[in-house]
Enzyme design. Structure first.
Site, mmCIF file in Angstrom:
data_model
loop_
_atom_site.group_PDB
_atom_site.id
_atom_site.type_symbol
_atom_site.label_atom_id
_atom_site.label_comp_id
_atom_site.label_asym_id
_atom_site.label_seq_id
_atom_site.Cartn_x
_atom_site.Cartn_y
_atom_site.Cartn_z
ATOM 1 N N ASP A 227 0.876 -1.162 0.000
ATOM 2 C CA ASP A 227 0.000 0.000 0.000
ATOM 3 C C ASP A 227 0.926 1.228 0.000
ATOM 4 O OD1 ASP A 227 -2.105 1.764 0.043
ATOM 5 O OD2 ASP A 227 -3.189 0.757 1.667
HETATM 6 C C1 NOJ Z 1 -3.999 3.994 0.221
HETATM 7 C C2 NOJ Z 1 -5.187 3.100 0.151
HETATM 8 O O1 NOJ Z 1 -5.235 2.296 1.305
HETATM 9 C C3 NOJ Z 1 -5.192 2.208 -1.079
HETATM 10 O O2 NOJ Z 1 -6.416 1.525 -1.136
HETATM 11 C C4 NOJ Z 1 -4.984 3.032 -2.313
HETATM 12 O O3 NOJ Z 1 -5.040 2.220 -3.469
HETATM 13 C C5 NOJ Z 1 -3.638 3.731 -2.191
HETATM 14 N N1 NOJ Z 1 -3.657 4.607 -1.018
HETATM 15 C C6 NOJ Z 1 -3.302 4.576 -3.395
HETATM 16 O O4 NOJ Z 1 -4.110 5.691 -3.425
#
Ligand code: NOJ
Length: 718
Positions: A227
């Site tokens: 993530d």
């Molecule tokens: C954090 C989020 O938890 C995730 O779901 C997302 O794809 C990423 N940021 C990128 O924006």
């Protein structure tokens, strides 16, 4: 040459620096992507763009279709429709020059307060797995890599970057892992790890879950991506099986913010739920050093690169023809954006995912009824929740516009109470400047001067009062209450007292409390309906579309959920959330205890009436049941099959578990025999010492309209 030989030959030509460039994100020169791999031009490896997210494409600076919240897609219980939504999102990603979509999110809805429940699918693993796999299948049918997230036990936003889900193996295996397994079985190209820890170990360092379970046992051969800023370490993560660090570079402005703050001698405080946006580059030089030191085997870097190249190859990115960055897929098609059919899919999902919670007969509305449209946000569509899934549509329909375009009677409007402001993760970021839009919205709100009296007057003089209410949830924050925000409960009660034909249309990211529900004539749950908002509401209110949504999550008083009233369970104490309820989440919990749900899992009325005949077991894993629509109007039924184990030995098996479901459209008077495939998971139990077991004995397959409305049963021997 096989595909594997082809990738090996390509790998052999790459220097270590070039391989390292593939496993760490970089800055997108076009600025559209959420994550970017620069590629290796000399070796014919094009750049690769990853983009959010589950509700549509969030390519910076671009519009795209705003699909309903994922929980609405799940509420359709319609795998074909989910597949079509996935395919539409795949075509939009392609049109916007993106290669991988950061969707779907399949985390089990454990805590009703979780701020991201709207991005997830269900409290049940078979249901989440089936809808998630269909979305994956749809996205990838358009040659875009799907990314199932967030692996695993990311079930709350409070302390999401640090909290440890303390969860036993049985619960992980039976509840939290299966939706990911279903995505892997559907051929998902990528898995994103969660920010949280599981049993003390950060998910990006979690070798038992990434290396052993995901890649080993399940045979996942795609790439595992972190993530954003969620890679915990270099050595631990590389050895655990992480393949790609995202975004790989600090967020613009974040380093400066950190530096400014530290100049005063203070360390920068990142708000809870916001990852440290300077935490990047762990798979850059530090990975090279770790390989030199022998802390990470050199073969691991090859494996990371091989997995990423493997997906690029699989989806046609390495054949020298198309790159998504140039537009078009490998068949030379340019994708599709905001087309009529995409608008229709978004509208179908929003309407079909609508759950008719209660109806005393006021719905569907008469075409000629005089309608008062009331609510603090009736002039705005409810596109979604806040955070990385936010989308910007070209076209959207407000509740007022939707009802006005469908009604043949008079339409009056009133806001009633102050507007509910949306909340967004982006407003919480410490390094982003003042939000002019937010200032403008605040100014607009100030000009509204809503009055409860106006709402009551409008309700009194109409045949029907339709009150639109909403919550406001976002990534990075949990809700602190299941009550509707602001003065909306007061508004509904006042309107209900003024007009006995009051219909409430709820827009929420998950369960909310509806204290006035017995005082109103009908309640619809529309989740976050996306761009089609008003049209979808009107389609259901006037009966153009049968409300075929069913609840993917139990609605109950706030105090009755298994995570209620015990901080140790939720949100956790000392950064540990103890999943002491084990597998007894959602309906498994309510079936087990004394508390009754307000509306059970699987619940939802139709405007039609369905009668069920006797179920038959026709094969080891198949049951059939005749279902007849005995109404004089068409309807859509969601036939659900649950399995009861032979005996609840030791009392620790759920009373019933969803094993399969099927949505069927039936014309007035039509009868169909519906075939349901039963998932093995509902028959199996897991124990750490003996693994999976299917106990021998007679299981009861219960078939019906919800987990509490069983119409016929059939024994099945195992
Ligand atoms: C954090 C989020 O938890 C995730 O779901 C997302 O794809 C990423 N940021 C990128 O924006």
């Amino acid at each position: 040459m096989t595909d594997a030989d082809h990738i090996d030959a390509l790998l052999a030509k790459l220097s270590r620096t070039q391989k390292l460039a593939l496993v760490r994100g970089a800055t997108d020169p076009k600025g559209t992507a959420t994550g970017y791999i620069s590629g290796v031009d000399e070796a014919g490896i094009p750049p690769f763009r990853l983009v959010d997210g589950p509700l549509g494409i969030r390519a910076e600076g671009h519009h795209a279709t705003a699909f309903p919240a994922s929980i609405a897609t799940a509420a359709t219980f319609d795998t074909d429709l989910a597949q079509r939504q996935g395919a539409a999102m795949g075509r939009e990603a392609t049109a916007l020059g993106q290669d991988a979509l950061l969707a779907p999110g399949v985390n089990i809805i454990r805590a009703p307060h979780c701020g991201r429940n709207f991005e997830y699918l269900s409290e049940d693993p078979v249901h989440a797995g089936a809808i998630g796999a269909s979305l994956v299948d749809g996205i990838q049918s358009e040659e875009v890599v799907a990314t199932v997230k967030h692996f695993v036990a990311n079930n709350q936003e409070t302390h999401r970057t640090t909290v440890s889900a303390e969860v036993d193996e049985r619960t992980l295996r039976e509840l939290y892992l299966p939706p990911f397994r279903a995505a892997v079985d559907a051929g998902v190209g990528s898995v994103m790890t969660a920010y949280n820890r599981v049993n003390g170990t950060h998910m990006s360092d979690h070798e038992p879950l990434i290396g052993d379970v995901l890649k080993g046992e399940w045979g996942f051969d795609g790439y595992v991506v972190s993530d954003w800023y969620g890679l915990e370490s270099t050595v631990g993560a590389a050895n655990a099986g992480m393949d790609l660090e995202m975004p790989g570079v600090a967020a613009p402005g974040a380093e400066d913010t950190a530096a400014d703050e530290t100049a005063d001698g203070d360390t920068v405080e990142w708000p809870d739920g916001i990852p440290d946006a300077t935490h990047a580059g762990l798979f850059g030089d530090p990975l090279a050093e770790a390989i030199d030191n022998g802390d990470v085997p050199a073969g691991r870097l090859d494996d990371m690169a091989r997995r990423i190249l493997g997906q690029m190859d699989r989806f046609g990115r390495l054949d020298g023809g198309r790159t998504a960055a140039e537009g078009g897929n490998s068949d030379g098609q340019a994708g599709e954006l905001d087309s009529q059919r995409h608008r229709e899919i978004a509208a179908d999902v929003a309407a079909r995912g609508t759950v008719l919670l209660d109806n005393d007969g006021v719905l569907p509305l008469d075409d000629g009824a005089d309608v008062a449209v009331i609510g603090p946000n009736i002039d705005e569509p409810k596109l979604g929740g806040g955070g990385s899934s936010e989308t910007t549509p070209v076209h959207s329909v407000t509740p007022i516009a939707g009802v006005e375009s469908r009604a043949e009677g008079a339409v009056t409007t009133a806001f009633g109470v102050p507007q509910i402001e949306s909340v967004s993760l982006f407003d919480l970021l410490p390094f982003v400047g003042e939000d002019e839009d937010a200032d403008k919205a605040a100014a607009d709100t100030a000009e509204r001067e809503p009055s409860l009296d106006d709402a009551v007057t409008a309700a009194e003089s109409a045949d029907v009062a339709v009150v639109f209410v909403r919550d406001a949830t976002t990534e990075a924050r949990d809700r602190d209450s299941l009550a509707l925000p602001g003065q909306q409960d007061e508004l509904v009660s006042a309107v209900a007292a003024a007009n006995e034909n009051t219909v409430v249309v709820v827009r929420s990211g998950g369960p909310v409390e509806l204290p006035w529900r017995e005082d109103v004539a009908a309640v619809l749950e529309q989740w976050y309906p996306g761009q089609a908002d008003g049209d979808a509401a009107a389609a259901v209110l006037y009966g153009d579309c049968d409300p075929s949504g069913r609840l993917p999550v139990t609605f109950a008083p706030e105090s009755e959920y298994p995570t209620a009233g015990d901080e140790r369970r939720y949100p956790g104490v000392d950064d540990e959330a103890h999943y002491d309820e084990g597998v007894f989440v959602g309906y498994r919990h309510f079936d087990d205890g004394d508390a009754d749900p307000t509306y059970p899992f699987g619940h939802g009325h139709s405007y039609a009436t369905f009668e069920y005949g006797d179920a038959e077991a026709t094969a080891e894993q198949t049951v059939t049941v005749p279902v007849e629509n005995v109404a004089d109007r068409p309807g859509r039924e969601v036939v659900q099959a649950y399995v009861r184990p032979p005996s609840v030995e030791g009392g620790d098996r759920p009373e019933r578990e969803l094993a399969g479901f099927e949505a069927v459209q039936l014309a007035a008077g039509e009868r169909q025999t519906v075939e349901l495939t039963l998932d093995d998971l509902a028959f199996s139990r897991y124990a750490s010492d003996s693994g999976w077991t299917v106990d021998t004995g007679t299981y009861t397959v219960e078939i019906g309209r919800s987990s509490q409305d069983i119409r016929t049963t059939v024994p099945v021997d195992r």
